[in-house]
Design an enzyme around this catalytic site. Sequence first.
Site, mmCIF file in Angstrom:
data_model
loop_
_atom_site.group_PDB
_atom_site.id
_atom_site.type_symbol
_atom_site.label_atom_id
_atom_site.label_comp_id
_atom_site.label_asym_id
_atom_site.label_seq_id
_atom_site.Cartn_x
_atom_site.Cartn_y
_atom_site.Cartn_z
ATOM 1 N N GLN A 65 0.869 -1.165 0.000
ATOM 2 C CA GLN A 65 0.000 0.000 0.000
ATOM 3 C C GLN A 65 0.911 1.221 0.000
ATOM 4 O O GLN A 65 1.530 1.543 1.002
ATOM 5 C CB GLN A 65 -0.896 -0.013 1.236
ATOM 6 N N GLY B 99 -11.744 3.389 4.143
ATOM 7 C CA GLY B 99 -10.867 2.467 3.428
ATOM 8 C C GLY B 99 -9.837 3.168 2.550
ATOM 9 O O GLY B 99 -9.913 4.381 2.299
ATOM 10 N N HIS B 100 -8.922 2.380 2.019
ATOM 11 C CA HIS B 100 -7.829 2.938 1.216
ATOM 12 C C HIS B 100 -8.345 3.574 -0.077
ATOM 13 O O HIS B 100 -9.283 3.087 -0.686
ATOM 14 C CB HIS B 100 -6.744 1.907 0.928
ATOM 15 N N ASN B 101 -7.735 4.683 -0.424
ATOM 16 C CA ASN B 101 -8.034 5.425 -1.659
ATOM 17 C C ASN B 101 -9.352 6.184 -1.605
ATOM 18 O O ASN B 101 -9.710 6.835 -2.596
ATOM 19 C CB ASN B 101 -8.082 4.492 -2.885
#
Lengths: 354, 354, 354
Positions: A223, A264-266
């Site tokens: 990540q 969450g990611h992004n």
Amino acid sequence: MSVSDMTASETRPGDSRFFQRSGPFGLEQLAKASDSDVVAAASGKSVAAFRGVAPLHVAGPDEVSFLDNRRYLPLLAETKAGAVILSPAFSDKLPPDTAGLVCKAPYLAWARVATLFHPDPKSTGVRHPTAWIADDADIGENVEIGPFAVIGSGARIGRDTIVASHASIGQSVEIGSRCRIGAHAAISHARIGNRVTLYPGVRIGQDGFGFAVGPEGFETVPQLGLVVLEDGVEVGANSTIDRGSMRDTLIGAGTRIDNLVQIGHNARLGRCCIVVSQAGISGSTELGDFVTIAAQAGLIGHIKIGSKARIGAQCGVMSDVDAGADVIGSPAMPFREFFRNVATLRKLSRKSSD
Amino acid sequence: MSVSDMTASETRPGDSRFFQRSGPFGLEQLAKASDSDVVAAASGKSVAAFRGVAPLHVAGPDEVSFLDNRRYLPLLAETKAGAVILSPAFSDKLPPDTAGLVCKAPYLAWARVATLFHPDPKSTGVRHPTAWIADDADIGENVEIGPFAVIGSGARIGRDTIVASHASIGQSVEIGSRCRIGAHAAISHARIGNRVTLYPGVRIGQDGFGFAVGPEGFETVPQLGLVVLEDGVEVGANSTIDRGSMRDTLIGAGTRIDNLVQIGHNARLGRCCIVVSQAGISGSTELGDFVTIAAQAGLIGHIKIGSKARIGAQCGVMSDVDAGADVIGSPAMPFREFFRNVATLRKLSRKSSD
Amino acid sequence: MSVSDMTASETRPGDSRFFQRSGPFGLEQLAKASDSDVVAAASGKSVAAFRGVAPLHVAGPDEVSFLDNRRYLPLLAETKAGAVILSPAFSDKLPPDTAGLVCKAPYLAWARVATLFHPDPKSTGVRHPTAWIADDADIGENVEIGPFAVIGSGARIGRDTIVASHASIGQSVEIGSRCRIGAHAAISHARIGNRVTLYPGVRIGQDGFGFAVGPEGFETVPQLGLVVLEDGVEVGANSTIDRGSMRDTLIGAGTRIDNLVQIGHNARLGRCCIVVSQAGISGSTELGDFVTIAAQAGLIGHIKIGSKARIGAQCGVMSDVDAGADVIGSPAMPFREFFRNVATLRKLSRKSSD
């Protein structure tokens, strides 16, 4: 002890053992701070020095109170407050000894008057001797660092910021000025603007939940993005914001996130969004500006929520939501449709059981 | 290793590396502790010294086990336990070498016998040399304070309380006697009674989610109340309880809150409520006594839940709930209505797709 | 600043201030690491040294990118990446100056290439001078222990493991080799395998939510089991796993748990399960292998979920689920039935309001 018994013994709001206090202030000062018009007490009584704020049923002659809801009018009639902040619609309901601070936005006025009496804690500028600060960290002027805080190598912290006890600021993390970093916050892989408030236990910048299926189990996908929090963002206690995988996870300026929220990611949140407690926003989902996500709502990944949309409590959002739309239910649907469905099913169900 | 393989290798309950052990105890001692009647083993076999507790299928002749559910009768038939706690209804099912401890409330009896063998950790009275304790904190007798704990200025902690590692007790916070404050707990703006247990990572007393809409974004409304936890309250790991805005957030005596629960500002819970994991109670909502909130349920703000009401898992409560009512669904409805709706919709849906 | 403006200013993925970097690598090295076939660039252009990874629209000639979704084909056409990982189906869409790394599982190949450039942080082997380590703790070779970490009496930590700042490892806890224990993690009453990753703020091994109703309130039932995490388990930020009451709570090898997840006492998860953020698994519930629990789903206690079952987001599971089944809704039902119900209700509701 029952709940109602307890009421009597509770502490008064703004107890000086726990809260900063400022003042006293005169009525004109309060009017100015709150952008209100003064309506003198009908009895002609005048209070020279106001010493604090209190609810209608508790306030005394040297305290300010406020009213923003018709259902508290009976309390207004009996209040002993020296002054009450309220809207023009209620100003003729003031009791004789109480002055009015009349304005169009009483809750905002209240926020400002209460802040006048109880300003935010300011940085003491003291670095606690037990804190561990990397030699090459760049700490601005007047930064307060609490006991057992850790500031990693190459981290930068802007002036007047407060870092509470046990906070952990990772390598190269950037934090702007006038921020408040709560106790036990853990921050890595992040760039944080000015006037950002992180409550105790927030987790910012850890790996997102990313993995591929390999022949012998899951394999982690690195990540490689950061978390970016723009100016004025607030993140509630124990909330978690994962860093991006190939781009940054981004929280827009002024957005307020409550406790126990997962981002969450992004994910990308616009400006001045509100995300209430225990809501979850999955990876790569994007919100416009002024979006409201109510408590326990969940958004799947890779969708877009238009500006000013409102997502109801416990809503399960599986697809894009138009700007300005109000949705609720799981799966999400317009408010009207949801409550019509509820009524229809109740009717059919009763008929069916007749 | 598969889950079932793992079973064989697992540790025995109450492993002395991890748990306090006490004993051995004779059968009469166990009967007294658990308010049970002794039924001697049919074979006449008698065990002088019981050394611990274990489940039916694991227990040996010097261990005590228990049964509280008919479906485990086959395990009772084969148990090698020296004694089993059970209700009168099952006492004739005891195998010949096993004595009975017969009582009306076997689970409660079990709690007491297990506690006899494995008492709660007691305070060592040791203040770890790495803890940081303000000079003017008032620490009672025999208080244990763990590594890197922080006790703020003016804080008071009653006798026999245990404060675990990295806990952070803020300025002026009051904590009673015989409390257990878990690792990494962060407490500010709070008054806490006696025998309160806070699990690791709880966040108590941070600002509630309160702000007004100003011309340039949200403006924080000072949160001027405290959190009050009455005697015997338990709060699970990583749960969050915000302090009140103008009055205290209050958790009534004996109430048990599970992990990852959110309690909003000004909320009031009565005595002996149960709030299961990941449930959320919004601001200013009030619960009577003995209310149960199941997992992942959510309550909106400003509503009242009557005593002994039961709120089902994932329930979304948008309005008042009567005392003693059972509700489930989102929006909440009586249990019967909910399951009737489910059945009706299934029937209509099948018909519609024929 | 709006969300879209921010995009331009964001950091490049894998910024060396925040991430380990390795390389450069030649195309053949990348092909070998990712088990891919090289397709040379149509123009004959050849890059000797690749320096990193980047998304299609950002990558330059010395960077590798990837494509795994048809909808990003327009970005592939315009990419300046020197090489792109993709499936055979898309290899004829490569722009002329871009080489292909062609394989059947592009996302897995991507995971491996990205890991090549950005390997996981390795233990420095340094025990920070501020960490507090019990004399009788058994710390393996090359273990890194961060500032203010606490390692309790009798704890064992295997070689090459990293324990981050403020982590708290309780008495007798066993941790295997090559683990990463995140900042502020609290672990007690647990045995942890090799290559386990715990994210910041996880709470492992605290008492489960167990109590009996006594004459004067709830009485705690001692929780005498442990938590066992098998090899390769990951647990996300601020998630909580309670220890067992009379047997161990068990998480099977390779299982990945996201942020803010609750796992109750005695629960058993098989191998390679996925539990997405804010899901909750109640006490004594058992999952087979390769089970997926989507975000915010809740499982009641004492049920069994068969291997490869998939539980949808926000699902409320009240009974056993067969192996391989897909369920969603609250209460849970097959995916098809759920969406048929939604359609049926919408139709009936419209008719009813005509």
